[in-house]
Structures are given as C-alpha cells and as structure tokens.
Design an enzyme around this catalytic site. Structure first.
Site, short mmCIF file in Angstrom:
data_model
loop_
_atom_site.label_atom_id
_atom_site.label_comp_id
_atom_site.label_asym_id
_atom_site.label_seq_id
_atom_site.Cartn_x
_atom_site.Cartn_y
_atom_site.Cartn_z
N ASP A 1 0.85 -1.18 0.00
CA ASP A 1 0.00 0.00 0.00
C ASP A 1 0.89 1.23 0.00
O ASP A 1 1.67 1.45 0.92
CB ASP A 1 -0.88 -0.04 1.25
CG ASP A 1 -1.77 1.18 1.35
OD1 ASP A 1 -2.43 1.47 0.35
OD2 ASP A 1 -1.77 1.83 2.38
N THR B 1 -0.53 4.40 -4.60
CA THR B 1 0.72 4.13 -5.32
C THR B 1 0.69 4.84 -6.66
O THR B 1 1.65 5.50 -7.06
CB THR B 1 0.89 2.62 -5.55
OG1 THR B 1 0.57 1.95 -4.35
CG2 THR B 1 2.31 2.31 -5.95
#
Lengths: 532, 551
Positions: free
Chosen positions: B69, B103
């Site tokens: 994450d 991301t």
C-alpha cells in the site's frame, strides 16, 4: 556545495538503509533459511535440544527443543526472520504444537523458491504455483484424514498415539507411555470441552519424571492458616476476592481526625469490630473453608480459626478463577446475602506432602472435569521443559478432541501431499508447475530432516517412502520408522498426528513464504536513539 | 558559501550563520528536487498493479511491516528529504480523500517530474511547464469524464460493486481470496450506507483482527466486536435478547471534583460512613436492575464489591470499554450513553439479539461479539491471518476496498483499469496538443485551438508521463513493457476504444470490460489533479536554503 545527490542519499533518515531487488530478496531468503536451519536440528523424535542463555541479569538458562520457545528467545535483526518467528508464535497460540515444523517448512519453501528465482522465474509465478500446490495439498490432507470419533475405544487409542508421537520429540520421551496416559486421562476428563484451564500443572523439583502423577482433584500450592483444621470433609467453600487486612474506606477524601488517645482507641475498636462483623458474615454463610485472593491478616485468621473454618490466603487471580470453576462456587466480594451466594463444595480438603512441600489438596470436586498434574523432576530446567512438552501435548489433544480427524505421522502426510502435488504439477501448463514441484520437494524435506536428525540414511528412506507411496497411492501407510531406521507401517507403529496441527502448519508456512517472496525492497528506518 | 564580496574580498553576511548553510539555486534547485521526487516514486513503482511486489519495512523499534500500500510504505519509510515529504503528503491526501490509488498517484507524479526534467534541459521555463501540465490535466480529466460509464447497482444487484472491489484487492496479499473479501466489503458498506443520501460513514465499519486461523476465516459480523471480556469470570458467556445499559460512570465510590475532606472523629461517624458506602454500591446496582438492564457496558472500572454485586444480581457487565466503541455500541444498539446512575431509565437502554464471549486457540484471549442490533448501522469485519504481518496487510487492503465501495456509492461513475484510462487520456492530451480535432472528438476541442507555444511541449510531456502507469503495470507483470504498451495504444487509436488496457492477469484479452477491471472515476480524477498540483509546486521552487548536515 552538493548539487546532485546520489540516489537515496539524504532521502531517508541518517542511519536508514534500503535494499532493493535481488539484494532485498537475497537478504530475506538468507535470513529466513538461517532461522529455519537454527531450529531444524530440533525436529523429530531424535531432535537435539538448545541451550538458551538470557541476556538479563542472572543469565538464566533454558534447555528446550520447543521451536516457539527457541525462536522467541533469539534476538534477530533480519526482517524476514522476524516473519518466521511470528508464525511460530501464532502456531503456538493457535494449536500449541508443530512450532518447529512450520518454520522448517517455510524455510524449505523459501530455499526452493530461491533456486527458482535463480532460474529466472518471476516471484509472482512462484507464488501462483505455491498457491495451487497448497490447494492440492490441503485437499489431499483432508482426504487422508480419518476419524474414530464414533468409537470411544479406538478414539482413545488415537489420542494415546498422538500424545506419544508429540511427546517422543521432547524430553519426556523416555517416559512417553506414562505421560501419554497422563495427558489423555486429563483431556478425557474434560469431556470434550477442550478447556485447558481446568488442568492445572504443578511443578515440584525432586523425584524422577516417572513419579509425576495425575491427581483427580485440585491441588493448590498454598498454606492453610495457623491453628485451623488441616482436613475437612464435605467442605463448603466460599471463594472471595475481598480485602481482609483493614477494610479501606472507599469514599474519597475520608480521613480520621481525632482529638484524644481515647478516641483513637474507640476508632480502633470500631475498625476491629467492623472486621469481626465481616468475618462473622462470612462464617454465617455456613462454610467451613474460606479462600481469599488477597491476603488475610492475623486477626481475621484468628477469628476463622476460632470458628473452625479453614482459611487460605493469597490464592492469586489465576488460582481463584480456577478454584471457582472447579468447586462450582462464585467469587464473592460482598457478604450481605448469605443465602444467595453460591458456595463451592468438595468432598475432602486436606494437606498433603509432595516432596518437601505442603500443598492443599481438594478431592471430590463438583466439577469432575478438573484435575491436576504434578510434575516431578530432578531440576528446575527439566521441569520447565517437561511443562512445555506436556503443554504441547495437551494442546494437541485438546484440538484433536474438538476436531477428531487424525493422520499418520512420521512424514506420512508430507509424502502423500508431495505425491499429489507432483501429480497435479504434471497436468499444469506453464512455469507454475516448476513452483509446484518445488513445493513437493520442500514437503519431502520434513521426513528427510527427521531422518537426518536421527542419523539415518535419509536419502534412502525418503526414496523408499516415495516408491511405496507411488506404487500404492492413497493406501500406503509408510513413514519413517525411527527405531528400525527404515520405512515402516505407521499404523502398526502407532505414530499419529492431529489433522488440525498439520493443516495449520501447511497454511501458515505457505502464507509466510508467500509474504517473504512478495518483497522486493527492504527499507530499514534508523534505529531509535535510546537515551541513556 | 557566500554571495557577494566587498572591496577587500570579505563576504557580506546576509543570512544568519551563512557559512554553515548550503544553498542551491535556479535550475540546479529544480533538478535536485526532481531527483529526490523521482527516487521516492521509483521505490513505489514496483508495487503498482496486481502483480506488484511488496516492501518490507523495519521500523525504528525493529517491528516489521510488509505491505504494498503506497501510503503505508511512504509513511513508514520516514522520508527525510523535504521534497520526498511532499510526495508522502501527496500519497496521504489521496488516501484520505479516496482511500485507493495511493501508489498510482506517486508514480504519476514521479513520471511527470521526470518528463519535466528533459523539458528543463530544452530551456523551457519551469512555470511554463507547470502551466502546460495544468492545461493537459484539464484535457485529461475532461476526457476521463467522457469515457466514464455509470454502473447502476441496487442493494439487490451488487455485482458491479463487488467487481470493483476485486480490482482493488487483486493487487494485495489477499488476491487469492478476492471474491470472498470483496463480498464482505460490499456487504459491510451497504449495511452502513445511507443510500438515498448517497453517503457512507466509514467510521461505522470497524476492521478488527486477531492473529491465528486462516484468511479464509475472515468474516463480517453484523454487530460489534470488542476486545474485552466480562468483568467477572463467572458471568454467563452468552446472552440472548438482552437490554443494554451504556454507562460512562465508574462503579466506584463517588469522587467529587471539588476538593473536600470527610472528617471522622467519632465511632458513630465511622459506622455511618461504612454503611453509606455499602449502601452506595447497592444503590448503584439496584438502579441498573430497576431500569431493566440485562447487560452493563461501562467505560470505567469496577470496584471488587460492585463487581460481585453485579454478578450476584445476574447483571453481566463489561468494563473498560473505549470511548469509540462506546459510541459505536450506542449507535448500534440504540442505547443512550448515560453519564450518571440517576439518569438511567428504561427508555435509555439499547437492545441486542445476542451477546457472546469467544476465545481463541490455546491462549486466554477473549473477545465479546454483540450481534443483532436494531440499527444495523455498525458492522465489524473480523479478520484472521497466519501472522501479524499478514493480518495488518489484510486490514489495510480491506480498508482500501471499503473506500472504493464507498466512493462508488457516492458516485457510481467508473472508468476501466489496467492502464486503459491513462492511455486514453494520454492520446487525448496528445491530440489536444497537436490541435488535431477529429479522431477524438472530445471536450477539449474548444480548448485545443488556444495552445500555441512551449506549453505544447509540456502537454506532450504530460501525455508521455501518463503512459508511465501502464508501462509500470506491464513491467511488473513480466510483460514486454514497451511492446505491450504500444500495441494497446495503437489498438485504442485504431478502434477508438478507450477500454483497452494492459493484460496483467494473463487473461488473453486486452478489453478491460471483459476482464471486469474497474476503478472509480473520482479516484482516477483525483490522482491526476493531485499529481499535477504537486508537480507544479515542486517546479516552482528555485532556491533551497538548508542548514548544513555537518555542523
């Protein structure tokens, strides 16, 4: 004046390190495999023990071959090794045994994965292969498990076999029949509730391991008050958690202010009176034994002695809860309604001697499930290890009672799973099949390690096993026979394992291996500066 | 380091402690910043997409986190560089606003800056680049709106929601169980969603977990799980149809806030105080009993005496329940939080169908599960996992999926994933830059005519930067990145089909509609806005003054 920075310089805090790509993967493989190798030699009935010396004051020494205990005590700095530590701890919490197997299996999986990565197989492909292999293995394991829950006799035999198998790898191996009986008796007393709290283990140095015994009742390692009866039949017990020193005034801000010595005396008398009343109320419950979690002062103790009531102080919190459970009473803190408090009862309370120590023994307790195992042994280290071993065995048995499916041991399930995976790999297209084969190889490492640790010719034995399983898929009962040093029929040898434990080992190890494989970057923050 | 010298060659001191400060100016400064940002982005690049890898992070205290994450990685990396911190903030704000795509946003920003670097080399002023990016961003988002589709769902027909959650989860460690997890998330979100108002309060969904078991055991509890046990070991472990009183006052002797003293100087006073004290506890318990409560949940602790009295009166109780849980419980059970015993009355009690205590494995840890609450407005997702790191990662993944589901409830427009949206936008921006109106007749038509000058270059750069996302996706999936990207791009142009993306899962088709890979429109749009903004900010910096590292 620095104009351009080298990558990552100054990006992270000073002292932080980053490892990327192959380096990172290498670091985690090395760490995990080292961790697995550390405990590898303790696997199996002929596994060796480790001495752990604590860093703290006293440099206490623990001798153990319990995987979770070893890993817990090792200080590691490698993040991947920490993952393995963690799965071993979870395995311990969840099923109580198989803590070494799970780490060894995860380590072997990673060792295989390392080679595949070397052959330029993408880690994600390896993971996909491992996942498929895991599914196949799980199905095979479920198919291989069998249950005797309908036949109490046979089931008891299963339990005994499991206990013997678990204990055979521990210090208790010499007396494993004795301890297997002990453990199974204790578990069967629980009547399927699996509530290990009702089994109390007391360790007393002295005597031999063989002298350990199971007591049908409850033994409390405490003293009976001075001048009180040492033996009570048909005891009515009040279990309490109440201050019996001076009953403090709980209303905030209260203080005593007196203006003469006479007043002090009066207050003191009133205080004494209060305690006397309290004791009287307790005695009015119609009891002949009073057990308190907190301390009991001499004064109330005297009152109880006068009334012929046995009083036991300082039964710590654990003890109190267990006593309440065993004796079927409630833990009381107020004593206003004697009629409504549920008293505990038992047939006989007496002081017994074990070795040098006096213990209080409750027999004929309301809850027939309770029992106490008294461990005897030459030294405290042996006792500690015996306790851990017995705890493992009890946990496994407890799980088995809840989930009665069992498997043969001695590497039999691993061989079966490996064969099934290889079958499936043959039908799987793509590079995934390489990973599946690797999974099968990793599984076979478990019997190999067991055999290696026993100083046997592992290659020969595992090859024989493999042939036996290949020739007769699904029906062969061949596993590693430690005593004969060859392949043997596991049913005849009576080597059994719990299905739940094996399944958990498989799942946790795969999960951990996957987790480590997915990593391609390790970032270590600068260690926190500790002042002083 | 000095800036100017007087006649004798002595430097003028302008900044305090000038000698110990380092200073970077002009293009150098911009480039140094870009480099820093690129480094951060590069770390995250390999975590993008369903085949993205994880990062292992070791905290200063030695705890290990394994995650992919973006927001979590950046947060725990403890980035020290100022510009690096900007990107951390960027990822965080995407996390707060949208909850997913943390991301992607950093990768996009990194690639935008990379493109800006080569433009700087061409001698284009940073601000012109920033403006060009801004324009391009407008075109791209306008294009996103035009290719977005609406997916209608109703509480009965949740398939689209499940599909979108699955896209989010496929890049995480729970990929193996994405169907199960996605269904859990959707159920949870719909349980707390206020559909007419299109609002979801994620505070009502608790994601709790216990180490142990397998991920398969994760489930949705339609109620609340609290990590406590009953205050007295002998209270019943299971209660049915129980009325609940929620108290925020301790079962202890009163403690007035004003400073006071109770003076005892005679025996009578001592006696009466004792009785008052006993009476006090009896009254407290009696009040609860009178109100008809069957279970007491208290924020504070109990005196031993009170505890026993409760047990004696058959009043199970839970103590030391945290404030957040208290509020959740109150909402779910419909109870009013009562701050004083005097205010306890039957109408302030809540209700639950079933309250039970459960234990785990061989440890003595226990939790209490409260189910069947009248206002099903609070649910708990109960996560299990083989070890702590897996567990934490599953929780983070579920959080992302929950956010996605929530966003869809708020706005049900979606775009297709797999880089298809980025490629489509890139084409659109390029077309706008070239003032080509025709193949792609989109919203920027009126706008494209105005683009003359160096901004054109910036817009082209933006278009190239957008391609970084599909490029990284393909790279991480082990595909020949440039080949697959150009192939998809060519097909998108030829077929004018904006749903073609990178085939990360090896499913055999590039059409993301068939693969059911979606992302929310707001998420994507937010990514572009945020990334552009951060780039603009970084490009505008032309002077860095910082104290020397070695003093």
């Amino acid at each position: 004046m620095a104009t351009l920075m080298a990558p990552n310089q100054g990006m992270l805090q000073e002292g932080a390190r980053e490892e990327k790509g192959e380096n990172a993967r290498m670091a985690s493989f090395v760490g995990a495999v080292a961790m697995a190798d550390l405990v590898k030699s303790t696997l199996g009935p002929k596994g060796m023990d480790k001495i752990l010396q604590s860093m703290g004051r006293g440099h206490e020494v623990t001798v153990t071959n319990d995987g979770a205990t070893i890993l817990k005590s090792v200080y590691v700095d490698n993040p991947a090794a920490k993952v393995l530590q963690d799965i071993s701890k979870v395995q311990d919490d969840e099923v109580g045994d198989g803590t070494t197997s799970v780490v060894v299996l995860a380590g072997e999986l990673l060792r295989e994965a390392e080679q595949l990565v070397g052959q330029k197989v993408h880690p994600m492909t390896i993971i996909a292969g491992f996942r498929e292999a895991e599914a196949v293995a799980k199905a095979e394991l479920t198919a291989a498990a069998f249950s005797n829950a309908e036949h109490p006799e046979a089931f008891r035999n299963d339990l005994l076999n499991i206990a013997r198998t678990t204990l055979s790898s521990k210090i208790l191996t010499a007396d494993k029949d004795h301890f297997a009986e002990l453990a199974v008796d204790a578990i069967t007393r629980l009547k399927g509730s699996g509530n290990l709290e009702a089994i109390h283990i007391i360790k007393k140095a002295g005597g031999a391991l063989k002298d350990s015994f199971l007591d049908e009742g409850f033994i409390l390692d405490k003293k009976i008050g001075v001048g009180q009866p040492k033996r009570i039949t048909d005891a009515k017990v009040l279990i309490a958690n109440t201050p019996m020193d001076t009953d403090k005034i709980k209303i905030y801000g209260a203080r005593v202010r007196v203006d003469s010595m006479a007043k002090v005396g009066e207050i003191e008398a009133a205080e004494k009176n209060k305690m006397r009343e309290k004791c009287q109320k307790i005695i009015d419950h119609g009891i002949n034994c009073f057990i308190n979690r907190q301390l009991i002062y001499n004064f109330p103790e005297e009152i109880f002695a006068d009334a012929g009531v046995m009083s036991i102080e300082h039964a710590d919190f654990d003890g109190i809860e267990r006593l309440a459970l065993v004796l079927g009473g409630e833990i009381a803190s107020t004593f206003e309604h004697p009629g409504e408090v549920k008293l505990g009862s038992c047939k006989l309370i007496e002081e017994t001697m074990i070795g040098e120590d006096k213990l209080i023994h409750f027999s004929g307790v309301a809850l027939g499930e309770a029992c106490t195992i008294v461990l005897r042994g030459a030294s405290s280290h042996i006792l500690e290890e015996a306790d851990r071993s017995l705890h493992d065995a009890l946990c496994v048995l407890g799980e088995t009672v809840k989930e009665p499916r069992v498997l043969y041991g001695g590497g039999w399930p691993e061989m079966r799973m490996a064969r099934a995976i290889e079958e499936a790999a043959k039908k799987t297209p793509g590079k995934k099949s390489l990973a599946m084969e690797a999974f099968a190889r990793a599984l076979r490492q478990l019997p190999t390690t067991i055999a290696d640790n026993a100083g046997l010719d592992s290659a020969d034995i595992v090859a024989t096993l493999r042939a036996a399983h290949g020739a007769d898929p699904g029906a062969s009962r061949m596993g590693v026979d430690m005593i004969a040093g060859a392949a043997g029929d596991m049913r005849e040898l009576g080597i059994y394992e719990s299905f739940k434990v094996k399944q958990q080992v498989l799942l946790s190890a795969t999960e951990a291996a996957e987790m480590i494989l997915r990593v391609d970057d390790i970032i270590r923050c600068a260690p926190r500066q500790r002042s002083g | 380091m000095s800036l100017a010298f007087d006649d004798y060659g002595r430097p003028f001191i302008i900044l305090r402690e000038q000698g110990s400060k380092s200073r970077v100016r002009g293009t150098e400064a911009v480039k140094a910043n870009i480099l820093a940002a690129k480094t951060v982005a590069r770390t995250l690049r390999s975590s993008l997409g369903p085949k993205g890898m994880d990062k292992m992070l070791q905290s200063p205290d030695g705890d290990v986190t394994i995650t992919n994450d973006g927001a979590t990685i950046l947060e725990q990396m403890e980035v020290q560089h100022q510009i690096g911190k900007l990107l951390v903030e960027l990822s965080k704000s995407q996390d707060h606003e949208i909850g997913d795509g943390t991301t992607g946003v950093v990768v996009l920003a990194g690639s935008l800056l990379e493109q800006a670097e080569s433009l700087l080399d061409m001698g284009i002023h940073p601000l012109r680049i920033a403006e060009g990016y801004e324009m391009a961003c407008k075109v791209a988002t306008a294009h996103l709106d035009s290719i977005a589709t609406k997916w209608d769902f109703s509480p009965e027909e949740v398939e689209p929601l499940v599909q979108t959650c699955m896209t989010t989860l496929s890049s995480k460690v729970v990929g193996r169980l994405k169907r199960q997890m996605a269904e859990i998330c959707v159920k949870a979100v719909l349980a707390v969603a206020d559909l007419p108002r299109r609002d979801v309060n994620l505070d009502l969904i608790k994601v709790e977990g216990k180490v142990g078991g397998a991920m398969e055991d994760t489930r949705l509890v339609e109620g609340i799980v609290i990590d406590k046990d009953f205050s007295h070991p002998q209270m019943p472990k299971e209660l049915k149809d129980v009325k609940i009183a929620i108290l925020t006052c301790p079962f202890e002797a009163p403690k007035p806030k004003t400073k006071h003293k109770v003076d005892i100087d005679t025996v009578e006073k001592f006696e009466s105080l004792r009785h008052a004290e006993q009476q006090y506890f009896i009254d407290m318990v009696q009040k609860c009993k009178d109100a008809g409560a069957g279970l007491i949940i208290c924020q504070w602790g109990f005196e031993d005496e009170a505890n026993h009295l409760l047990m004696h009166h058959n009043l199970p109780a839970i103590r030391w329940v945290g404030g957040v849980e208290i509020e959740l419980l109150a909402m779910a059970t419909g109870a009013r939080i009562v701050p004083r015993f005097e205010e306890l009355s039957p109408d302030k009690l809540g209700f639950a169908k079933c309250v039970r205590e459960v234990g785990y494995g061989t440890t003595k840890e226990r939790s209490i599960i409260i189910e069947g609450c009248p206002n099903l407005s609070a649910v708990t997702i109960w996560v299990r996992g083989g070890n702590r790191m897996v567990l934490d990662e599953v929780r983070r993944s579920l959080h992302d999926a929950l956010c996605v589901a929530r966003n869809l409830v708020r706005d049900n427009s979606i775009v297709y994933g797999g880089g298809s949206a980025e490629i489509a936008c890139s084409l659109a921006v390029e077309a706008a830059a070239d003032k080509v109106v025709g193949v792609e007749q989109y919203a920027m038509r009126a706008f494209a005519g105005k683009v003359v000058g160096v901004e054109q270059y910036a817009m082209r750069a933006f278009a190239d930067a957008l391609e970084a996302v599909p490029l990284a996706l393909a790279e991480n999936s082990g595909l020949p990145s440039i080949e697959s990207l150009t192939a998809v791009k060519a097909r998108q142009l030829a077929e004018s089909n904006p749903h073609l993306g990178i085939d990360c899962n090896d499913a055999g088709t590039n059409d993301m509609r068939e693969q059911n890979v979606f992302e929310t429109l707001i998420g994507k749009r937010q990514q572009m806005f945020l990334a552009t903004q951060v780039c603009k900010m970084i490009l505008k910096i032309d002077d860095i003054i910082q104290p020397s590292q070695y003093d």
